[in-house]
Motif scaffolding. Structure first.
Motif, PDB file in Angstrom:
ATOM      1  N   SER A 196       0.816  -1.212   0.000  1.00 32.36           N
ATOM      2  CA  SER A 196       0.000   0.000   0.000  1.00 32.36           C
ATOM      3  C   SER A 196       0.851   1.264   0.000  1.00 32.36           C
ATOM      4  CB  SER A 196      -0.927   0.015   1.221  1.00 32.36           C
ATOM      5  OG  SER A 196      -1.754  -1.120   1.247  1.00 32.36           O
ATOM      6  N   ASN A 197       0.280   2.330  -0.568  1.00 31.74           N
ATOM      7  CA  ASN A 197       0.877   3.655  -0.455  1.00 31.74           C
ATOM      8  C   ASN A 197      -0.167   4.601   0.134  1.00 31.74           C
ATOM      9  OD1 ASN A 197      -0.888   4.222  -2.557  1.00 31.74           O
ATOM     10  ND2 ASN A 197       0.707   4.233  -4.138  1.00 31.74           N
ATOM     11  N   PHE A 198       0.122   5.887   0.080  1.00 32.28           N
ATOM     12  CA  PHE A 198      -0.774   6.857   0.711  1.00 32.28           C
ATOM     13  C   PHE A 198      -2.150   6.865   0.058  1.00 32.28           C
ATOM     14  CE2 PHE A 198      -2.533  11.176   1.117  1.00 32.28           C
ATOM     15  CZ  PHE A 198      -2.541  11.297   2.496  1.00 32.28           C
ATOM     16  N   ASN A 199      -2.192   6.591  -1.254  1.00 28.77           N
ATOM     17  CA  ASN A 199      -3.445   6.710  -1.999  1.00 28.77           C
ATOM     18  C   ASN A 199      -4.279   5.430  -2.028  1.00 28.77           C
ATOM     19  OD1 ASN A 199      -2.970   9.427  -2.832  1.00 28.77           O
ATOM     20  ND2 ASN A 199      -1.483   8.657  -4.316  1.00 28.77           N
ATOM     21  N   ASN A 200      -3.618   4.266  -2.068  1.00 30.56           N
ATOM     22  CA  ASN A 200      -4.353   3.018  -2.291  1.00 30.56           C
ATOM     23  C   ASN A 200      -3.859   1.890  -1.391  1.00 30.56           C
ATOM     24  OD1 ASN A 200      -5.998   3.802  -4.661  1.00 30.56           O
ATOM     25  ND2 ASN A 200      -4.008   4.041  -5.653  1.00 30.56           N
ATOM     26  N   ARG A 201      -4.826   1.048  -0.977  1.00 31.94           N
ATOM     27  CA  ARG A 201      -4.463  -0.209  -0.331  1.00 31.94           C
ATOM     28  C   ARG A 201      -4.215  -1.232  -1.423  1.00 31.94           C
ATOM     29  NH1 ARG A 201      -7.663  -3.388   2.791  1.00 31.94           N
ATOM     30  NH2 ARG A 201      -5.750  -4.445   3.383  1.00 31.94           N
ATOM     31  N   ARG A 202      -3.001  -1.793  -1.453  1.00 33.29           N
ATOM     32  CA  ARG A 202      -2.613  -2.708  -2.526  1.00 33.29           C
ATOM     33  C   ARG A 202      -2.029  -3.976  -1.899  1.00 33.29           C
ATOM     34  NH1 ARG A 202       0.967   1.384  -6.181  1.00 33.29           N
ATOM     35  NH2 ARG A 202       2.411   0.864  -4.509  1.00 33.29           N
ATOM     36  N   ILE A 203      -2.655  -5.107  -2.186  1.00 30.17           N
ATOM     37  CA  ILE A 203      -2.218  -6.388  -1.643  1.00 30.17           C
ATOM     38  C   ILE A 203      -1.744  -7.276  -2.791  1.00 30.17           C
ATOM     39  CG2 ILE A 203      -2.884  -8.434  -0.323  1.00 30.17           C
ATOM     40  CD1 ILE A 203      -2.888  -5.835   1.287  1.00 30.17           C
ATOM     41  N   VAL A 246      -7.670  -3.592   9.542  1.00 32.41           N
ATOM     42  CA  VAL A 246      -8.290  -2.931   8.395  1.00 32.41           C
ATOM     43  C   VAL A 246      -9.624  -3.605   8.107  1.00 32.41           C
ATOM     44  CG1 VAL A 246      -8.060  -2.389   5.950  1.00 32.41           C
ATOM     45  CG2 VAL A 246      -6.037  -2.336   7.418  1.00 32.41           C
ATOM     46  N   LYS A 247     -10.671  -2.835   8.026  1.00 33.29           N
ATOM     47  CA  LYS A 247     -12.003  -3.390   7.779  1.00 33.29           C
ATOM     48  C   LYS A 247     -12.427  -3.267   6.325  1.00 33.29           C
ATOM     49  CE  LYS A 247     -13.650  -2.594  12.503  1.00 33.29           C
ATOM     50  NZ  LYS A 247     -14.677  -1.948  13.360  1.00 33.29           N
ATOM     51  N   SER A 248     -11.862  -2.300   5.624  1.00 33.82           N
ATOM     52  CA  SER A 248     -12.271  -2.073   4.239  1.00 33.82           C
ATOM     53  C   SER A 248     -11.540  -3.012   3.279  1.00 33.82           C
ATOM     54  CB  SER A 248     -11.980  -0.629   3.832  1.00 33.82           C
ATOM     55  OG  SER A 248     -10.586  -0.371   3.914  1.00 33.82           O
ATOM     56  N   GLU A 249     -12.145  -3.234   2.115  1.00 36.34           N
ATOM     57  CA  GLU A 249     -11.499  -4.038   1.084  1.00 36.34           C
ATOM     58  C   GLU A 249     -10.322  -3.276   0.493  1.00 36.34           C
ATOM     59  OE1 GLU A 249     -14.413  -5.043  -1.861  1.00 36.34           O
ATOM     60  OE2 GLU A 249     -14.854  -6.964  -0.901  1.00 36.34           O
ATOM     61  N   PRO A 250      -9.308  -3.990  -0.025  1.00 30.98           N
ATOM     62  CA  PRO A 250      -8.201  -3.292  -0.691  1.00 30.98           C
ATOM     63  C   PRO A 250      -8.678  -2.653  -1.990  1.00 30.98           C
ATOM     64  CG  PRO A 250      -7.989  -5.668  -0.940  1.00 30.98           C
ATOM     65  CD  PRO A 250      -9.117  -5.440   0.008  1.00 30.98           C
ATOM     66  N   ASP A 251      -7.891  -1.700  -2.501  1.00 30.54           N
ATOM     67  CA  ASP A 251      -8.206  -1.080  -3.785  1.00 30.54           C
ATOM     68  C   ASP A 251      -7.703  -1.934  -4.939  1.00 30.54           C
ATOM     69  OD1 ASP A 251      -9.315   1.548  -2.829  1.00 30.54           O
ATOM     70  OD2 ASP A 251      -7.347   1.610  -1.868  1.00 30.54           O
ATOM     71  N   TYR A 252      -6.591  -2.648  -4.704  1.00 28.82           N
ATOM     72  CA  TYR A 252      -6.011  -3.510  -5.726  1.00 28.82           C
ATOM     73  C   TYR A 252      -5.586  -4.832  -5.101  1.00 28.82           C
ATOM     74  CZ  TYR A 252      -5.556   0.627  -8.754  1.00 28.82           C
ATOM     75  OH  TYR A 252      -5.811   1.733  -9.525  1.00 28.82           O
TER      76      TYR A 252
END
Length: 433
Positions: A196-203, A246-252
């Motif tokens: 992840s970075n500041f803008n997106n959660r990336r797994i 983290v409760k939200s889904e990742p962005d990518y």
């Protein structure tokens, strides 16, 4: 030459063999029975595990949007008993059915008698195979299945009613039978990272896939959907040890798939995927994809790394040959790492500088030596540790040769690492011997 003396050009033509002829007969027979009831049978030529699908229509000709997948098999020698037909079914096809959420039937066509018999494969897996042959997934080629003779494909209401019932209730019944997710039998998560970075959660994750699935793109697609959902729901994040959740889904979600450890070791996935939470968001991992799993918004890219993988497999050395080849370099590295720490601690640092300058050529030659061989899998971590140690020795010599004399810098950049190199080398040596 023909009888009149004229030249005749004979062309090589593809042979329409008996197997192809029988497959055509089975398809035409089954298609005829399905269409007789006002339903549609669609051929799927590109699928490895599925030959076609039945679309069920109502009595007034309206589609029900219900589908049943079909695998056709033809034979000239049906093994028929009083009540059952015995058939050696490819395990690869059963593996596909084992994870497929849509009902799949197998149809066996008797070429000689011009009759066909069918079996709902998921039902058979859960109600028969799981009880009578729990280790069937360990088979490498085929699994014996038994089809009731009463399950005949015919233009009778009993056949149509059975297929219609499966099309309506099949998905729900499959979900009920799967008390545990059977897909877990076929993959292993080798690595999971939070990028992840500041803008997106990336797994991202690296997945080992059982070889029978890797050879079938249909089966792989079914697993991709399940694994992608699993990684999404894992809610992994790199600050988990700090108590962060983290409760939200990742962005990518980015997945790389491997079917052997050589691929994984050298970073040669046979397939890569990218899931994007918001459909309008830009792709970051896969710009050009081969396939889109529309309902799940997953981009799929099939990689062709097999030639390079085969090269690595054929050119890696045996454990004996490898250890014999690096023995001198290993002893040299350990000796130098110990000696240089002592020389660096001496009051007269000039001995340290002069010694390194005199050894410059040996550091380089030993480091280059490692690039001439591919270690066996068991020795990979030792090879990397030795490469790192010799690389630091060579880089230290380059710095000294370039008149670097800042002791604090040399200690931080090189000398402080030498003890770690020794510990890791000794550990790896003990581990493989």
């Amino acid at each position: 030459m023909n009888k009149k003396g004229k030249a005749v050009l004979y062309l090589n033509r593809s042979q329409y063999d008996e197997k192809s002829i029988n497959e055509g007969k089975s398809r035409r027979f089954f298609e005829g029975v399905i269409e007789e009831n006002g339903w549609k049978y669609r051929v799927q030529d590109k699928d490895n595990d599925i030959d076609g699908e039945i679309e069920v229509f109502s009595m007034v000709g309206e589609t029900t949007a219900k589908i049943v997948k079909v695998q056709l098999k033809s034979t000239t020698s049906v093994k028929k008993g009083k009540e059952l037909i015995t058939f050696d079914c490819p395990v690869k096809f059963l593996n596909f059915c084992d994870v497929c959420d849509i009902p799949v039937i197998i149809v066996l066509y008797d070429v000689e008698e011009k009759r066909a018999y069918w079996l709902w494969t998921q039902q058979y897996i859960f109600k028969v195979l799981e009880k009578n042959n729990g280790n069937w997934r360990n088979n490498t080629s085929s699994v014996t299945i038994k089809i009731p003779i009463e399950n005949e494909v015919s233009e009778e209401s009993c056949f149509y009613d059975e297929i219609k019932g499966i099309s309506i209730n099949g998905i729900n019944e499959i979900q009920q039978w799967r008390k545990q997710d059977t897909s877990e039998h076929y993959f292993t998560i080798l690595e999971e990272k939070d990028d992840s970075n500041f803008n997106n959660r990336r797994i991202s994750a690296k997945i080992y896939l059982e070889r029978s699935f890797a050879t079938s793109r249909d089966s792989t697609i079914e697993l991709i959907k399940k694994i992608n959902a699993k990684i999404k729901n894992n809610r992994y994040n790199k600050r988990i040890l700090e108590g962060r959740s983290v409760k939200s889904e990742p962005d990518y979600v980015w997945l790389s798939f491997y079917d052997d450890l050589i691929q994984f070791e050298y970073g040669l996935p046979f397939c890569r995927t990218e899931w994007i939470n918001r459909k309008n968001s830009p792709s970051l991992f896969i710009k050009d994809y081969d396939q889109l799993i529309g309902e799940d918004n997953i981009r799929v890219k099939w990689e062709y790394n097999r030639p390079l993988q085969d090269y690595l497999l054929l050119n890696s050395t045996s454990k004996t040959y490898y250890l014999e080849g690096v023995r001198e370099a290993l002893l040299f590295a350990k000796s130098e790492l110990e000696l240089l720490q002592k020389l660096f601690a001496e009051e007269d640092i000039s001995n340290f500088y002069n010694y390194i300058i005199g050894k410059r050529g040996e550091y380089s030659s030993n480091y280059i030596l490692l690039s001439d061989c591919l270690p066996p899998y068991e020795c990979k971590t030792l090879h990397r540790a030795l490469e790192a140690a010799l690389g630091d020795l060579d880089n230290l010599a380059i710095a000294i040769e370039g008149n670097e004399r800042n002791k604090q810098y040399l200690n931080y950049q090189f000398i402080s690492e030498f003890y770690k190199h020794l510990v890791i080398l000794n550990y790896e040596i003990e581990k493989i011997l």
